[in-house]
Design a protein around this motif. Structure first.
Motif, PDB file in Angstrom:
ATOM      1  N   LEU A   1       0.845  -1.192   0.000  1.00  0.00           N
ATOM      2  CA  LEU A   1       0.000   0.000   0.000  1.00  0.00           C
ATOM      3  C   LEU A   1       0.882   1.245   0.000  1.00  0.00           C
ATOM      4  N   ASN A   2       0.689   2.100  -0.997  1.00  0.00           N
ATOM      5  CA  ASN A   2       1.404   3.376  -1.102  1.00  0.00           C
ATOM      6  C   ASN A   2       2.923   3.203  -1.008  1.00  0.00           C
ATOM      7  N   GLY A   3       3.438   2.291  -1.781  1.00  0.00           N
ATOM      8  CA  GLY A   3       4.880   2.052  -1.772  1.00  0.00           C
ATOM      9  C   GLY A   3       5.666   3.160  -2.464  1.00  0.00           C
ATOM     10  N   THR A   4       6.810   3.519  -1.896  1.00  0.00           N
ATOM     11  CA  THR A   4       7.709   4.511  -2.486  1.00  0.00           C
ATOM     12  C   THR A   4       9.150   4.038  -2.319  1.00  0.00           C
ATOM     13  N   THR A   5      10.058   4.678  -3.060  1.00  0.00           N
ATOM     14  CA  THR A   5      11.481   4.346  -2.933  1.00  0.00           C
ATOM     15  C   THR A   5      12.313   5.617  -2.891  1.00  0.00           C
ATOM     16  N   ASP A   6      13.528   5.490  -2.334  1.00  0.00           N
ATOM     17  CA  ASP A   6      14.448   6.618  -2.223  1.00  0.00           C
ATOM     18  C   ASP A   6      15.861   6.126  -2.538  1.00  0.00           C
ATOM     19  N   LEU A   7      16.482   6.717  -3.566  1.00  0.00           N
ATOM     20  CA  LEU A   7      17.844   6.349  -3.950  1.00  0.00           C
ATOM     21  C   LEU A   7      18.834   7.477  -3.676  1.00  0.00           C
ATOM     22  N   THR A   8      18.491   8.355  -2.746  1.00  0.00           N
ATOM     23  CA  THR A   8      19.326   9.523  -2.465  1.00  0.00           C
ATOM     24  C   THR A   8      20.701   9.145  -1.938  1.00  0.00           C
ATOM     25  N   ASN A   9      20.750   8.174  -1.047  1.00  0.00           N
ATOM     26  CA  ASN A   9      22.016   7.810  -0.418  1.00  0.00           C
ATOM     27  C   ASN A   9      22.810   6.828  -1.280  1.00  0.00           C
ATOM     28  N   PRO A  10      24.104   7.054  -1.412  1.00  0.00           N
ATOM     29  CA  PRO A  10      24.947   6.162  -2.218  1.00  0.00           C
ATOM     30  C   PRO A  10      24.928   4.725  -1.689  1.00  0.00           C
ATOM     31  N   GLY A  11      24.860   3.784  -2.610  1.00  0.00           N
ATOM     32  CA  GLY A  11      24.971   2.376  -2.249  1.00  0.00           C
ATOM     33  C   GLY A  11      23.782   1.766  -1.573  1.00  0.00           C
ATOM     34  N   GLU A  12      22.606   2.400  -1.684  1.00  0.00           N
ATOM     35  CA  GLU A  12      21.432   1.804  -1.053  1.00  0.00           C
ATOM     36  C   GLU A  12      20.140   2.319  -1.675  1.00  0.00           C
ATOM     37  N   VAL A  13      19.095   1.525  -1.483  1.00  0.00           N
ATOM     38  CA  VAL A  13      17.741   1.907  -1.879  1.00  0.00           C
ATOM     39  C   VAL A  13      16.841   1.711  -0.667  1.00  0.00           C
ATOM     40  N   THR A  14      16.067   2.733  -0.322  1.00  0.00           N
ATOM     41  CA  THR A  14      15.126   2.619   0.790  1.00  0.00           C
ATOM     42  C   THR A  14      13.717   2.449   0.248  1.00  0.00           C
ATOM     43  N   PHE A  15      13.065   1.394   0.693  1.00  0.00           N
ATOM     44  CA  PHE A  15      11.672   1.114   0.331  1.00  0.00           C
ATOM     45  C   PHE A  15      10.787   1.520   1.506  1.00  0.00           C
ATOM     46  N   ASP A  16       9.693   2.215   1.216  1.00  0.00           N
ATOM     47  CA  ASP A  16       8.723   2.594   2.246  1.00  0.00           C
ATOM     48  C   ASP A  16       7.327   2.184   1.800  1.00  0.00           C
ATOM     49  N   TRP A  17       6.464   1.881   2.774  1.00  0.00           N
ATOM     50  CA  TRP A  17       5.084   1.507   2.481  1.00  0.00           C
ATOM     51  C   TRP A  17       4.229   1.795   3.704  1.00  0.00           C
ATOM     52  N   ASP A  18       2.923   1.856   3.493  1.00  0.00           N
ATOM     53  CA  ASP A  18       1.995   2.048   4.611  1.00  0.00           C
ATOM     54  C   ASP A  18       1.643   0.695   5.217  1.00  0.00           C
ATOM     55  N   ASP A  19       1.529   0.667   6.529  1.00  0.00           N
ATOM     56  CA  ASP A  19       1.136  -0.553   7.228  1.00  0.00           C
ATOM     57  C   ASP A  19      -0.368  -0.762   7.065  1.00  0.00           C
ATOM     58  N   ASN A  20      -0.726  -1.764   6.281  1.00  0.00           N
ATOM     59  CA  ASN A  20      -2.145  -2.062   6.080  1.00  0.00           C
ATOM     60  C   ASN A  20      -2.539  -3.378   6.741  1.00  0.00           C
ATOM     61  N   SER A  21      -1.821  -3.738   7.811  1.00  0.00           N
ATOM     62  CA  SER A  21      -2.136  -4.962   8.556  1.00  0.00           C
ATOM     63  C   SER A  21      -3.586  -4.930   9.043  1.00  0.00           C
ATOM     64  N   GLY A  22      -4.257  -6.053   8.915  1.00  0.00           N
ATOM     65  CA  GLY A  22      -5.640  -6.137   9.353  1.00  0.00           C
ATOM     66  C   GLY A  22      -6.629  -5.820   8.260  1.00  0.00           C
ATOM     67  N   GLU A  23      -6.159  -5.270   7.154  1.00  0.00           N
ATOM     68  CA  GLU A  23      -7.034  -5.003   6.014  1.00  0.00           C
ATOM     69  C   GLU A  23      -6.950  -6.194   5.058  1.00  0.00           C
ATOM     70  N   GLY A  24      -8.111  -6.706   4.660  1.00  0.00           N
ATOM     71  CA  GLY A  24      -8.109  -7.895   3.823  1.00  0.00           C
ATOM     72  C   GLY A  24      -7.471  -9.043   4.584  1.00  0.00           C
ATOM     73  N   ASN A  25      -6.498  -9.720   3.941  1.00  0.00           N
ATOM     74  CA  ASN A  25      -5.804 -10.805   4.633  1.00  0.00           C
ATOM     75  C   ASN A  25      -4.365 -10.437   4.978  1.00  0.00           C
ATOM     76  N   ALA A  26      -4.095  -9.129   5.083  1.00  0.00           N
ATOM     77  CA  ALA A  26      -2.758  -8.663   5.470  1.00  0.00           C
ATOM     78  C   ALA A  26      -2.511  -8.948   6.948  1.00  0.00           C
TER      79      ALA A  26
END
Length: 213
Positions: free
Chosen positions: A117-142
């Motif tokens: 849900l609402n996933g994004t990424t950030d490649l600002t820092n050298p040598g890494e990729v940061t993945f972010d998402w919203d916690d949708n636990s409890g919705e559907g079968n999450a």
């Protein structure tokens, strides 16, 4: 001459261009013949070979990811072959003889678990990729115990970095370390979830591309 049983979704038996198919212990498989095929006889053969080759190059680079992402669909076929069928039929675009993968349609994981849900990424820092998402636990079968599956694919180098058993869905974030040699390359980014026992996965979500630092 190769034969495809039950249409393109069935097993390939024999050879089509430099693609060889067969069956081992009742499981269909596909691989590339090391040597090139000279002088294809028809334009259709050339186009089919190019579509196969583009798809195979992509999947070979992300094998560890699709091995888990297509596990539930590997019925009398390998995970690789299951992914091959889907990507070839749904995510190959272009005009002959130039074909490419449409990453937005390229599901590298397929399943019924609630996805990102609402996933994004950030490649600002050298040598890494940061993945972010919203916690949708409890919705559907999450579930709160679901774990992230993250993929960084480098088309130029035809290789990838993947995380199969990542942070919990509830954490909302994870940073993936990538090689310094990726700096300046465009990377394609995907995310999905897997249950704690590994029995279910979600469809993957394509989170776009960016330039590695």
């Amino acid at each position: 001459m190769g034969k495809i049983a039950q249409g393109i979704l069935g097993g390939l038996s024999g050879k089509v261009g430099n693609v060889i198919g067969g069956s081992w212990k009742g499981i269909d498989y596909i691989r590339i013949k090391p040597s090139s095929v000279a002088n294809p006889r028809t334009e259709g053969q050339v186009n089919q070979r190019n579509r196969f080759t583009v798809t195979l190059e992509f999947l070979q680079a992300i094998k560890p990811f699709i091995k888990q992402g297509y596990k539930s669909l590997a019925i009398k076929k390998t995970e690789f072959n299951a992914a091959m069928s889907y990507i070839l039929n749904n995510a190959v675009i272009g005009t002959a003889p130039n074909f490419n993968i449409n990453y937005n349609d390229a599901l590298v994981s397929r399943g019924g678990l609630s996805g990102v849900l609402n996933g994004t990424t950030d490649l600002t820092n050298p040598g890494e990729v940061t993945f972010d998402w919203d916690d949708n636990s409890g919705e559907g079968n999450a579930n709160t115990t679901d774990k992230a599956m993250l993929l960084v694919y480098n088309p130029a180098k035809k290789e990838s970095i993947s995380v199969i058993d990542g942070n919990l869905r509830t954490s909302g974030s994870q940073t993936v370390v990538i090689p310094a040699t990726y700096a300046g390359d465009t990377v394609e980014l995907f995310a999905a979830f897997i249950t704690a026992d590994g029995s279910q996965v979600s469809n993957s979500t394509y989170l776009g591309s960016g330039t590695a630092q």
